[in-house]
Design an enzyme around this catalytic site. Structure first.
Site, PDB file in Angstrom:
ATOM      1  N   SER A  47       0.854  -1.184   0.000  1.00  0.00           N
ATOM      2  CA  SER A  47       0.000   0.000   0.000  1.00  0.00           C
ATOM      3  C   SER A  47       0.895   1.242   0.000  1.00  0.00           C
ATOM      4  O   SER A  47       2.128   1.150  -0.034  1.00  0.00           O
ATOM      5  CB  SER A  47      -0.916  -0.003   1.222  1.00  0.00           C
ATOM      6  OG  SER A  47      -0.146   0.112   2.414  1.00  0.00           O
TER       7      SER A  47
ATOM      8  N   ASP B 270      -7.409   0.902  13.768  1.00  0.00           N
ATOM      9  CA  ASP B 270      -8.756   0.660  14.287  1.00  0.00           C
ATOM     10  C   ASP B 270      -8.927  -0.855  14.413  1.00  0.00           C
ATOM     11  O   ASP B 270      -9.029  -1.558  13.413  1.00  0.00           O
ATOM     12  CB  ASP B 270      -9.790   1.253  13.328  1.00  0.00           C
ATOM     13  CG  ASP B 270     -11.216   1.093  13.844  1.00  0.00           C
ATOM     14  OD1 ASP B 270     -11.384   0.971  15.061  1.00  0.00           O
ATOM     15  OD2 ASP B 270     -12.144   1.082  13.015  1.00  0.00           O
TER      16      ASP B 270
ATOM     17  N   GLN C  17      -1.043  -5.622  11.429  1.00  0.00           N
ATOM     18  CA  GLN C  17      -2.472  -5.560  11.120  1.00  0.00           C
ATOM     19  C   GLN C  17      -3.151  -6.890  11.410  1.00  0.00           C
ATOM     20  O   GLN C  17      -4.265  -6.930  11.932  1.00  0.00           O
ATOM     21  CB  GLN C  17      -2.675  -5.156   9.659  1.00  0.00           C
ATOM     22  CG  GLN C  17      -2.353  -3.696   9.374  1.00  0.00           C
ATOM     23  CD  GLN C  17      -2.335  -3.364   7.894  1.00  0.00           C
ATOM     24  OE1 GLN C  17      -2.095  -4.231   7.044  1.00  0.00           O
ATOM     25  NE2 GLN C  17      -2.579  -2.105   7.556  1.00  0.00           N
TER      26      GLN C  17
ATOM     27  N   SER D 219      -1.166   8.369  11.554  1.00  0.00           N
ATOM     28  CA  SER D 219      -2.526   7.835  11.585  1.00  0.00           C
ATOM     29  C   SER D 219      -3.141   7.954  10.201  1.00  0.00           C
ATOM     30  O   SER D 219      -3.240   9.053   9.658  1.00  0.00           O
ATOM     31  CB  SER D 219      -3.382   8.616  12.599  1.00  0.00           C
ATOM     32  OG  SER D 219      -4.738   8.213  12.523  1.00  0.00           O
ATOM     33  N   ASN D 220      -3.531   6.813   9.634  1.00  0.00           N
ATOM     34  CA  ASN D 220      -4.115   6.808   8.292  1.00  0.00           C
ATOM     35  C   ASN D 220      -5.636   6.913   8.387  1.00  0.00           C
ATOM     36  O   ASN D 220      -6.364   6.003   8.001  1.00  0.00           O
ATOM     37  CB  ASN D 220      -3.702   5.536   7.546  1.00  0.00           C
ATOM     38  CG  ASN D 220      -4.120   5.561   6.086  1.00  0.00           C
ATOM     39  OD1 ASN D 220      -4.455   6.608   5.547  1.00  0.00           O
ATOM     40  ND2 ASN D 220      -4.109   4.407   5.445  1.00  0.00           N
TER      41      ASN D 220
ATOM     42  N   GLY E 107      -4.917  12.043   5.195  1.00  0.00           N
ATOM     43  CA  GLY E 107      -6.272  12.081   4.660  1.00  0.00           C
ATOM     44  C   GLY E 107      -6.437  11.138   3.482  1.00  0.00           C
ATOM     45  O   GLY E 107      -5.476  10.537   2.997  1.00  0.00           O
TER      46      GLY E 107
ATOM     47  N   HIS F 266       4.267  22.114  21.092  1.00  0.00           N
ATOM     48  CA  HIS F 266       4.766  23.476  20.890  1.00  0.00           C
ATOM     49  C   HIS F 266       5.662  23.946  22.033  1.00  0.00           C
ATOM     50  O   HIS F 266       6.254  25.034  21.952  1.00  0.00           O
ATOM     51  CB  HIS F 266       3.595  24.445  20.731  1.00  0.00           C
ATOM     52  CG  HIS F 266       3.862  25.559  19.750  1.00  0.00           C
ATOM     53  ND1 HIS F 266       5.076  25.732  19.109  1.00  0.00           N
ATOM     54  CD2 HIS F 266       3.076  26.579  19.306  1.00  0.00           C
ATOM     55  CE1 HIS F 266       5.026  26.787  18.320  1.00  0.00           C
ATOM     56  NE2 HIS F 266       3.828  27.310  18.423  1.00  0.00           N
TER      57      HIS F 266
ATOM     58  N   ASP G 295       9.064  24.234  17.282  1.00  0.00           N
ATOM     59  CA  ASP G 295       8.517  25.472  16.723  1.00  0.00           C
ATOM     60  C   ASP G 295       7.885  25.197  15.365  1.00  0.00           C
ATOM     61  O   ASP G 295       8.159  24.177  14.709  1.00  0.00           O
ATOM     62  CB  ASP G 295       9.592  26.553  16.607  1.00  0.00           C
ATOM     63  CG  ASP G 295      10.762  26.114  15.747  1.00  0.00           C
ATOM     64  OD1 ASP G 295      10.603  25.998  14.518  1.00  0.00           O
ATOM     65  OD2 ASP G 295      11.844  25.852  16.318  1.00  0.00           O
TER      66      ASP G 295
END
Length: 316
Positions: A135, A178, A207, A228-229, A253, A286, A290
């Protein structure tokens, strides 16, 4: 019958959902009642003719395994239910409380995957020979590791009590998953030393362990950086939460096909093309990171994603 769009005439989950969305509720109930009557008929009785619009799905097919039952889709709670927070979810409560004490700096960017699509297709032949389903995620993980080489302060743990940042030599990249037990973040270790195919093999193994509820402490600890996909489920941008004591996390995303210009200095019809883009959402601690460092890291990763040969040149 349900129109099939899958390979070899296979009925997919989306085919079933689209069929259900277009068939009136009363008609679905009538069909369900007809099926129940047919199944309840004596073994020796002649079967009634099948209803012309009743979907027939092989019980071993992916659609049958994942399509929601009508009762669940239409069911509503008759009264309040108390759901105990325990197990993994209880651990998440504590870890999220700690993580949300961190002042988050968020940064978002669009990455053009158009050349990466061809690059992955070229790698898949080698991956297939080794029995690995390649993938985009292993490629992104390796590109992130190469970018961390140039920005070691992002592959780190922050000890607020001692007021010190420990830059980690090993790139132990956690991948949010998940699972049936909830959100877990197993770790792919030493990504800086591994090939893309090696990382893909580790990802497939983790997985499988996650799906079987077999992820343990050895797989879930020691992360130094997290991806995180979320796009695998949906969404383009996110606001990910940093898992303490690490200092950075990225959310990927879903891929989209959008119009873009090859030459921004001359945005004409000739330079218009269909781009494959993904959006990346970064969050950094933070207190010790920076915004300029996050932007430079993102720019470096973007250059690897958009020009895969540059990534190959930096592989050791």
């Amino acid at each position: 019958a349900v129109p099939a769009t899958g390979k070899g005439g296979r009925v997919l989950k989306g085919d079933v959902l689209a069929y259900l969305a277009n068939v009136p509720l009363e008609e679905r109930r009538r069909q369900a009642a007809a099926l129940r009557e047919q199944e309840a008929a004596p073994a020796g009785a002649a079967p009634e003719p099948a209803q012309p619009n009743v979907p027939r799905i092989d019980s071993a097919s992916p659609a049958a395994a994942s399509a929601p039952a009508p009762a669940q889709a239409l069911g509503r709670l008759a009264e309040d239910q108390v759901v105990p927070v325990k197990g993994i979810q209880r651990i998440m409560v504590k870890s999220m409380e700690e993580s949300l004490k961190i002042p988050h700096f968020n940064y978002m960017e669009e990455y053009d995957f158009t050349e990466m699509v061809d690059f992955r297709n070229q790698l898949r032949a080698n991956a297939d020979r080794r029995g690995v389903n390649l993938s985009y995620m292993p490629i992104i993980i390796k590109a992130a590791s190469l970018s961390l080489v140039q920005h070691p302060g992002l592959n780190a743990h922050f000890n607020a009590t001692a007021s010190e940042v420990v830059q980690k030599a090993s790139h132990n990249i956690g991948v949010a998953m998940d699972t049936p037990r909830g959100l877990l973040v197993p770790v792919i270790r030493d990504c800086q030393q591994k090939s893309i195919i090696d990382i893909a093999q580790d990802l497939v193994r983790l997985q499988a362990l996650g799906a079987d509820n077999k992820l343990g402490e050895a797989e879930l600890t020691g992360g130094t950086f997290t991806l995180s996909n979320i796009g695998a489920i949906g969404g383009t941008y996110a606001s990910p939460v940093i898992p303490a004591p690490t200092v950075m996390i990225g959310a990927i995303g879903r891929m989209q096909t959008v119009p873009r210009f090859r030459d921004l200095t001359n945005p004409s019809a000739e330079s218009l093309y269909a781009a494959k883009v993904m959006n990346m959402s970064w969050a950094a601690d933070h207190r010790v990171v920076d915004g300029a460092t996050v932007a430079r890291f993102s720019n470096q990763l973007k250059s690897y994603i958009e020009s895969p040969l540059a990534m190959v040149a930096d592989l050791s």
